[in-house]
Design an enzyme around this catalytic site. Structure first.
Site, PDB file in Angstrom:
ATOM      1  N   SER A  89      15.457  20.893 -14.863  1.00 28.81           N
ATOM      2  CA  SER A  89      14.341  21.836 -14.878  1.00 28.81           C
ATOM      3  C   SER A  89      14.844  23.187 -15.367  1.00 28.81           C
ATOM      4  O   SER A  89      15.948  23.617 -15.025  1.00 28.81           O
ATOM      5  CB  SER A  89      13.741  21.981 -13.473  1.00 28.81           C
ATOM      6  OG  SER A  89      12.862  23.084 -13.402  1.00 28.81           O
ATOM      7  N   HIS A  93       0.830  -1.219   0.000  1.00 28.46           N
ATOM      8  CA  HIS A  93       0.000   0.000   0.000  1.00 28.46           C
ATOM      9  C   HIS A  93       0.861   1.265   0.000  1.00 28.46           C
ATOM     10  O   HIS A  93       0.423   2.325   0.434  1.00 28.46           O
ATOM     11  CB  HIS A  93      -0.946   0.029   1.217  1.00 28.46           C
ATOM     12  CG  HIS A  93      -1.672  -1.255   1.439  1.00 28.46           C
ATOM     13  ND1 HIS A  93      -2.827  -1.591   0.771  1.00 28.46           N
ATOM     14  CD2 HIS A  93      -1.375  -2.318   2.240  1.00 28.46           C
ATOM     15  CE1 HIS A  93      -3.226  -2.790   1.158  1.00 28.46           C
ATOM     16  NE2 HIS A  93      -2.355  -3.261   2.038  1.00 28.46           N
TER      17      HIS A  93
END
Length: 478
Positions: free
Chosen positions: A284, A154
């Protein structure tokens, strides 16, 4: 030659797929394969007694590669039929053999048989590259088979595994895809010389009703094209379910690559692992410090496309009326080609990434040690039970201490002080050294290292023995 900037060009050609895969779906390869098939048909028909001369076959063979495209294209503008245009163009180069080119055949003799040959050769490229990914991951798994790391269910820390064991999970899914694609290849058959609706009526006419010769024609063509046999029955085309089977297998490859790339993107966010990052690479335009997992992101993007594209041939297969309908053609030539081109691109990147994966061992261990006190509570409890403690009381105490320590970490930003809480509790007659002895990560990885060794020495070694190491490095285009 000046680049065309005004018309659409598929990024699968300019940015992603390799030249060898692109060539298989090129016009040059297609039309040269048509000529190979016409030569194979002529040779088989001659062998079975039709009046075809050695000189005619020699003439066809002499012009097998030098396709006169201009003649074919001009003819197609006139007759609006690609196969007959190329029959005409071939005949212009081979006047002595012009009358026996395509003898008894329908357009699908060249079209569909060529598609089957491309399926075979494109699948072989996929398998070679998938094998290289597995070879890369096998080396990585062996190197890191003993390094404990957090395992997640999970996306929450569960128990421990090892970095190498996790790599075998990526490998196992891709290995299953390889075996699935191998299975499709093993059962792939040529369409053969089946005539207009699959009844071989035209060949029965040519061979004056001799069924044995008509059956032999199929076999002889198949042998020349590298197949053991042709399909036993078909309509005008080979069953379009074949395309669906192959694209389902390619979807499987995409799914496995997607899983790997998503895991790596998360691990890169955790700063445990990274894909290769080049010295001058920019992450970036606004944030100079960033190291974005652009290669893994590209794998995911292309994988989504392939998974969605695999629906196309399934729908085509289900909507083929009776012996054939032509609404497969436009869809098929896009869907099948682009699935192979995209998977090829995925595997090129997958090879590149797995060849230079970066592991930050100290970060991996720090993250393990942050969570290990919680995972070690069962062993601590059992040590206290051995010294006379009550299991139920100890379990409840550890539950309360664990939640209190977790609250301190999450709400106050403090360090995990579970060990100190246990030491302060008289229910646990243990020293710090005794508790910390339970904190060796290697105690909690189970059989992970052994599983890695067994898996690599068994199923992986057997699979890779079928594929020579070509040292593929994978190309990543901007």
């Amino acid at each position: 030659m000046e680049k065309d900037r005004q018309g659409y060009i598929s990024p699968l050609s300019t940015r992603y797929a390799s030249k060898e895969m692109q060539y298989l779906f090129s016009d040059e390869h297609k039309f040269r394969t048509w000529r190979r098939l016409w030569i194979a048909l002529a040779k088989a028909e001659q062998q079975l007694g039709l009046p075809i001369t050695d000189a005619q076959i020699a003439e066809l063979t002499a012009h097998a590669e030098d396709v006169n495209y201009e003649v074919a294209e001009e003819r197609e503008r006139l007759v609006r039929h690609d196969v007959m245009s190329h029959v005409y163009a071939y005949g212009q180069q081979c006047p002595a053999a012009a009358g026996i080119i395509h003898l008894g055949a329908t357009s699908c003799y060249v079209g569909d048989n060529t598609d089957v040959l491309i399926l075979r050769d494109a699948a072989r490229i996929v398998l070679r590259k998938a094998a290289q990914v597995l070879r890369n991951l096998a080396a990585f798994a062996r190197q890191y088979k003993d390094l404990p790391c957090l395992a997640y269910t999970h996306l929450q820390p569960a128990q421990l595994t090892t970095v190498g064991k996790r790599a075998t999970l990526w490998m196992n899914e891709l290995a299953e895809d390889v075996e699935n694609l191998e299975f499709q290849l093993e059962r792939l058959k040529l369409r053969g010389a089946k005539g207009t609706t699959g009844t071989q009526a035209s060949f029965m006419e040519l061979f004056e009703g001799d069924e044995e010769k008509v059956k032999a024609l199929d076999r002889l063509v198949a042998e020349q094209m590298g197949f053991a046999q042709c399909v036993p029955v078909c309509g005008q085309t080979y069953s379009r379910k074949v395309d669906a089977y192959f694209l389902a297998a390619l979807s499987g490859v995409a799914q496995s690559a997607y899983k790997f790339a998503n895991d790596l993107r998360i691990l890169q966010s955790f700063e445990e692992m990274e894909e290769p990052f080049e010295k001058n690479q920019i992450g970036s335009s606004a944030m100079p410090y960033k190291r974005n997992p652009m290669r893994s992101e590209r794998i995911c993007a292309l994988a989504r496309y392939v998974i969605a594209d695999s629906v196309n041939p399934a729908m085509t297969a289900g909507t083929q009326w009776f012996e054939r309908t032509l609404d497969d053609s436009a869809n098929k030539r896009i869907a099948v080609a682009e699935a192979f081109l995209a998977v090829d691109a995925i595997l090129e990147i997958y090879i590149n990434v797995t060849g230079s994966l970066v592991v930050y061992d100290r970060v991996v261990r720090r993250r393990v040690m942050e969570k290990l006190p919680f995972m070690a509570t069962e062993n601590v409890m059992m040590e206290a039970v051995k010294r006379g403690g009550n299991r139920q009381e100890l379990h409840e105490a550890l539950r309360e201490h664990s939640h209190a320590a977790a609250r301190k970490v999450k709400l106050e930003g403090g360090a995990n002080d579970l060990i100190d809480r246990i030491l302060a509790d008289p229910l646990f007659p243990l020293t710090r050294e005794e508790i910390e002895a339970q904190m060796a990560p290697e105690k909690y990885v189970g059989r992970a290292p052994g599983q890695v060794e067994e898996y690599l020495a068994g199923p992986v070694a057997e699979l890779l023995s079928r594929y020579p190491d070509e040292g593929l490095s994978g190309e990543v285009k901007v």
